[in-house]
Design an enzyme around this catalytic site. Structure first.
Site, PDB file in Angstrom:
ATOM      1  N   HIS A   1       2.628  -4.157   7.504  1.00 20.08           N
ATOM      2  CA  HIS A   1       1.707  -3.310   8.264  1.00 20.08           C
ATOM      3  C   HIS A   1       2.433  -2.056   8.743  1.00 20.08           C
ATOM      4  CE1 HIS A   1      -1.129  -6.863   9.455  1.00 20.08           C
ATOM      5  NE2 HIS A   1      -1.458  -6.322   8.304  1.00 20.08           N
TER       6      HIS A   1
ATOM      7  N   HIS B   1      -7.329 -13.252   1.020  1.00 18.13           N
ATOM      8  CA  HIS B   1      -6.863 -12.660   2.272  1.00 18.13           C
ATOM      9  C   HIS B   1      -6.838 -13.685   3.401  1.00 18.13           C
ATOM     10  CE1 HIS B   1      -5.583  -8.581   2.929  1.00 18.13           C
ATOM     11  NE2 HIS B   1      -6.096  -8.565   4.139  1.00 18.13           N
TER      12      HIS B   1
ATOM     13  N   LYS C   1       0.828  -1.197   0.000  1.00 20.67           N
ATOM     14  CA  LYS C   1       0.000   0.000   0.000  1.00 20.67           C
ATOM     15  C   LYS C   1       0.866   1.252   0.000  1.00 20.67           C
ATOM     16  CE  LYS C   1      -4.024  -2.013   2.309  1.00 20.67           C
ATOM     17  NZ  LYS C   1      -4.956  -1.916   3.453  1.00 20.67           N
TER      18      LYS C   1
END
Length: 317
Positions: free
Chosen positions: A289, A263, A190
């Site tokens: 993360h 996922h 991301k």
């Protein structure tokens, strides 16, 4: 920049009637460009913000953004609850509105951010779907040699579980991102953040077999061979929807929970690492993360499993 700010201020302050609605839509379009170009959000994140802002623009109508109060925005959040949205969706809408008003402050369109005063809805944190190690073994063996693209399918499923990568990260994985001799691959997560992820022997063997037996045949269908590792039957890069359908197909074949998704293999990867004694920080790094709080949900999953074992086997549970 000054010229653009003046334009945005004029748009936000334009009077009622249709102009105001168009002004809000223009501001939202500029906001999405800001997220894409300056915040470097992933395409999927920008698309999610876009859906939330479409709902917000419809609600705003011809009202001036600078005239909205925290009471107005509270009414908006209340209206979202009437749409039968999940708590997570409502919370995401709240984040979108807050971020939008921060953007308006940066551009000088509004002075205050009434969205900052909105109370965050308290949500029950749902435990992710996690497969047992036995279920994972069964699932990863579900593609058969009678399946037309079984080498590719085995390799993709093995990579999902071996690395814990997101579906989008696996689909955009390029051949040059592989360092199989060093047992690593590079993926882009991301916000364009890159990380190196370890990969095991079984997944490496599956990738090598796919590249030797099938990938060249698929790549030859395109005039310019694609860089991506995993290709569709047409030779184009496989996308997230195709991967999602593949996972559903093989889950049904072996009778695994219909709620499984790509996922789920990421969730299982993290849970099984922690169950084996891996450090939480190391798992956070492998998952990519930004916050360790996101990774901590997997400790809750593992604790829930331990509690179930205790209740089942302890004589005084």
């Amino acid at each position: 920049m000054a010229k653009r700010t003046t334009k945005l201020q004029q748009l936000a302050q334009s009077g009622p009637a249709p102009k105001s609605g168009r002004a809000t839509q223009t501001l939202c379009s500029d906001f999405l460009d800001y997220l894409r170009g300056e915040c470097h959000l992933a395409a999927n994140s920008v698309a999610a913000y876009g859906r939330d802002m479409t709902r917000f623009v419809t609600w705003v109508g011809d009202r001036r953004l600078g005239g909205l109060t925290v009471g107005d925005l509270t009414d908006y959040m209340g209206q979202l609850r009437t749409f039968d949205l999940a708590p997570a969706s409502i919370a995401r809408n709240l984040v979108a509105v807050r971020t939008f008003f921060k953007f308006l402050q940066l551009e000088g369109v509004v002075q205050d951010n009434p969205a900052e005063l909105l109370a965050t809805q308290k949500m029950w944190q749902r435990m992710p779907t996690v497969l047992s190690t036995r279920q994972v073994d069964t699932f990863l063996r579900s593609p058969k040699k009678t399946d037309k693209y079984w080498q590719r399918d085995v390799a993709m499923l093995e990579v999902l579980y071996a690395t814990g990568c997101r579906a989008s990260e696996v689909c955009t994985l390029r051949v040059r991102d592989l360092s199989l001799a060093d047992r690593y691959l590079k993926c882009e997560g991301k916000g364009g953040k890159q990380r190196m992820v370890p990969i095991g022997s079984t997944a490496i063997a599956a990738i090598q077999r796919y590249c030797a037996e099938l990938r060249g045949e698929l790549a030859a269908k395109m005039p310019h061979p694609p860089e991506e590792l995993f290709l569709s039957r047409s030779g184009r890069p496989l996308d997230r929807i195709q991967l999602w359908r593949m996972v559903k197909l093989y889950a049904r074949r072996v009778g695994i929970d219909s709620a499984i998704s790509p996922h789920s293999l990421r969730h299982s990867f993290a849970t099984h690492l922690l169950a084996g004694g891996a450090d939480l920080r190391q798992v956070q790094e492998m998952l990519g993360h930004a916050s360790i709080q996101t990774t901590q949900i997997y400790t809750h999953v593992e604790h829930s499993r331990l509690k179930k074992v205790h209740q089942q086997f302890h004589p005084r549970a």
